[in-house]
Design a protein around this motif. Structure first.
Motif, PDB file in Angstrom:
ATOM      1  N   SER A   1       0.843  -1.197   0.000  1.00  0.00           N
ATOM      2  CA  SER A   1       0.000   0.000   0.000  1.00  0.00           C
ATOM      3  C   SER A   1       0.873   1.239   0.000  1.00  0.00           C
ATOM      4  CB  SER A   1      -0.920   0.006   1.216  1.00  0.00           C
ATOM      5  OG  SER A   1      -1.914  -0.984   1.087  1.00  0.00           O
TER       6      SER A   1
ATOM      7  N   SER B   1      -2.454   5.105   3.695  1.00  0.00           N
ATOM      8  CA  SER B   1      -3.467   4.537   4.586  1.00  0.00           C
ATOM      9  C   SER B   1      -4.685   5.473   4.690  1.00  0.00           C
ATOM     10  CB  SER B   1      -2.884   4.271   5.969  1.00  0.00           C
ATOM     11  OG  SER B   1      -2.348   5.449   6.512  1.00  0.00           O
ATOM     12  N   SER B   2      -4.498   6.725   4.270  1.00  0.00           N
ATOM     13  CA  SER B   2      -5.604   7.686   4.264  1.00  0.00           C
ATOM     14  C   SER B   2      -5.328   8.746   3.200  1.00  0.00           C
ATOM     15  CB  SER B   2      -5.755   8.342   5.633  1.00  0.00           C
ATOM     16  OG  SER B   2      -4.637   9.148   5.905  1.00  0.00           O
TER      17      SER B   2
ATOM     18  N   CYS C   1      -6.741   8.441  -1.343  1.00  0.00           N
ATOM     19  CA  CYS C   1      -6.196   7.095  -1.156  1.00  0.00           C
ATOM     20  C   CYS C   1      -7.283   6.104  -1.562  1.00  0.00           C
ATOM     21  CB  CYS C   1      -5.792   6.907   0.309  1.00  0.00           C
ATOM     22  SG  CYS C   1      -4.927   5.364   0.632  1.00  0.00           S
TER      23      CYS C   1
ATOM     24  N   ARG D   1      -3.779  -0.275  -0.974  1.00  0.00           N
ATOM     25  CA  ARG D   1      -4.250   1.103  -1.159  1.00  0.00           C
ATOM     26  C   ARG D   1      -3.231   1.868  -1.995  1.00  0.00           C
ATOM     27  NH1 ARG D   1      -7.292   3.729   3.583  1.00  0.00           N
ATOM     28  NH2 ARG D   1      -8.497   4.428   1.812  1.00  0.00           N
TER      29      ARG D   1
END
Length: 141
Positions: A44, A47-48, A81, A107
């Motif tokens: 990923s 994460s946000s 994201c 992500r």
């Protein structure tokens, strides 16, 4: 017709080149997606939304003429994201039998949110990815 004859390029040559280009693109897509099957799911990137690059935009203040003379403002749009999944990894889980399924989710930051976020020549935003428009080089037929 004249231009193609001078350069020695027939419609058969163009057809062969187009088939090779399509094969190359399909191969690249299959390799990209099959990495999850053979090498695991990509890591990923975020994460946000706050973990992704922002997009600089500008808008005109007033009418068209006022924008031409510099009456505009810049502003920032938050990055995004996105949740992604590897298709081949998911298929492997489907046919994996009784073993514990692998995590195929990851992500990834969006390349774009709108066409204006794409900075390359003749690009547009589709599915949060910048795509270059295909130009039709077929001039006579």
């Amino acid at each position: 017709w004249y231009q193609r004859r001078v350069h020695g390029e027939s419609s058969q040559d163009q057809h062969r080149e187009m088939k090779a280009l399509v094969l190359l693109v399909v191969t690249a897509l299959v390799i990209d997606q099959s990495q999850g099957l053979f090498f695991g799911t990509p890591r990923s990137q975020c994460s946000s939304d706050s973990g992704c690059p922002t997009f600089r935009r500008s808008r005109c203040l007033g009418g068209f003429l006022s924008c031409i003379f510099g009456n505009s403002e810049s502003y920032i749009v938050s990055g995004r994201c996105l949740n992604r999944s590897n298709f081949f990894c998911d298929v492997g889980n489907l046919f994996g039998g009784g073993r514990r399924p692998r995590n195929c989710r990851y992500r990834q930051c969006a390349q774009c949110l709108a066409n204006e976020d794409c900075t390359g020549f003749d690009q547009y935003c589709s599915g949060s990815t910048c795509i270059t428009r295909q130009t039709n080089t077929n001039t006579g037929k």
